[in-house]
Structures are given as C-alpha cells and as structure tokens.
Design a protein around this motif. Structure first.
Motif: not given
Length: 264
Positions: A84-85, A88-89, A93, A121, A124-125, A133-134
């Motif tokens: 997911n990151a 979106k990140c 990253e 990750w 972080r979430r 988180y993102v």
C-alpha cells in the motif's frame, strides 16, 4: 554500578572503586575503552576492514537489487503495509539509498534487509495508523499532531557522532510528563527521532550509541506502551543498529520495567 543493584545506592564504596581502578590490567583498561568510546576491538577489526572493502559502488548496486528481489519473493499477505505504501508514498521511501540503510543495519545481508524493510512498514502502519503511515515523516505531515511529545525531549538525536562514527541518541526518561500527549504520541515521537538519526547511517560498521540519563527519574516516568514499542522496533524494524547503550545514574526499578535489548 547501581544499574544492577537491588537499591538506588551504589554497591561499592569510592575506595573500592579506586582500588579496582589501580589494579586493572592493560587488557581490562582496553576493554573499558571499547565499551565506553566504541573503539574497534582486535577480533572485529579484520571483519570490519573486509566489510569496508566490500562497500564499493558495484557491490552496493548488486546488493540493493538483490534486496528488491528478496522483497518481491515475500508473500503479499505478509507485506500488505509495504504494498500500500509503495502506491501512495514518495519514491524516496523506496529508493536505493533508503534500502541501503536497511542493508547497513543488518551487515549487508539482502534477505535480512528485505525482511526488516517489510517489518518496518508493518510497524509504521501500526504506530501511525492507516492514513498517516503513508505520509512523509515530517513535523508538518505525519507528525503534525505529535509536536507536544517531540518537544518534551525524552528521546533526541545528538548533532555529532562518537569517536567510532556512530550516531548518538540521548534519552532522558524523567522529561516524560505526559502533559498534552498520549502514549501513542510518545512512541511516534520516538519513531521520528529514529528517522532523523538513521539518515546519518553512512557506514556498515557505524550503528547508533544510546546514552540514557536516568537521574531523578521515577517509575511514573516510564510509559510502558511507548518504551516497549521503542525496544521492539529498535530491535526488529528500524533501519538503525544499536551497538552500545550507556545507562547513567539508572535506578534499580528500570530493569524491572524495560527488558534490556541485545546490542548487535
């Protein structure tokens, strides 16, 4: 000395300490310097030099590429936060420089770096939530609601490195007043300090040296949730390797609250 005692008082008198100092052998004095200042010991010197020789540009590119392959090999169900990151990140990253931080943290082992990156990750979430988180780990975005915890100054990166080139982190537990911030916010403040410190991890042999000043602290200063999360992420997911912990004036009750982490 009081760190391992059963009371807050030192176990030895000043006379006993002075006698021990005067009777120390050269080998014992060298061991003290290694522990205090992080000097390289003889049995690790060859390995360290070899590791430095391996850090040429071609080797780094190969290991980063291999780390990416190891990440791809991990089952998608185990890396949902990372996937997911990735969508979106910011590209930074997942850049080569970012992966190199994780490689250095685990001694340039691609498989271990990939697994740590995935755990990073997931952690972080867990700490920041699905939405934050993102976001970039900056004071104006992911940390905008945690300024009070950061300003408390419980966990701070120091501006200079020690004699061995290690980053230094300063912890002062009694600064934790809990006023204006939650346990979750304090853990996010720890995470932010780690992000800042990890950027100076420019050497496979560096790591981080932590200085804990506990004078005047009480059991109420130690937030169990935040400190246990700190130890867990430091050990398993953050892109920084703890190589030394110096506890100064630490009361005996601390060892009952926080289990000491094993330094690499």
């Amino acid at each position: 000395l009081s760190f391992l005692s059963l009371s807050d008082q030192p176990r030895f008198t000043e006379e006993q300490i002075e006698l021990e100092r005067l009777t120390m052998t050269d080998e014992e004095r060298a061991a003290v310097l290694v522990d205090t200042f992080g000097k390289l010991c003889k049995m690790n010197r060859h390995k360290r030099k070899k590791a430095r020789r391996d850090l040429d540009k071609e080797s780094i590119e190969f290991l980063v590429k291999r780390t990416r392959n190891e990440i791809d090999a991990i089952h998608n169900e185990q890396k949902t936060a990372l996937l997911n990151a990735r969508e979106k990140c910011r590209p930074q990253e997942f850049s080569d420089a970012r992966l190199l931080l994780f490689l250095r943290c685990v001694g340039m082992n691609a498989k271990d770096a990939a697994e740590r990156f995935v755990r990073y990750w997931e952690g972080r979430r867990e700490v920041f939530g699905n939405e934050k988180y993102v976001l970039p780990m900056t004071l104006s975005e992911a940390l905008k609601d945690d300024l009070a915890a950061i300003e408390a100054g419980v966990y701070l990166p120091l501006p200079k490195k020690d004699l061995s080139g290690r980053s230094m982190m300063y912890l002062e537990p009694h600064r934790n007043t809990g006023k204006g911030y939650s346990s979750e916010s304090l853990l996010r403040a720890f995470w932010y300090a780690m992000e800042v410190s990890s950027q100076s991890n420019t050497d496979i042999n560096a790591g981080v040296c932590q200085i804990i000043w506990d004078k005047g602290s009480s059991p109420f200063d130690f937030d169990r949730y935040a400190w246990q999360g700190y130890i867990s992420h430091l050990t398993h997911s953050w892109p920084m390797k703890p190589t030394a912990i110096h506890a100064c004036c630490t009361p005996a009750f601390v060892i009952r609250i926080i289990k000491p982490s094993k330094c690499a």
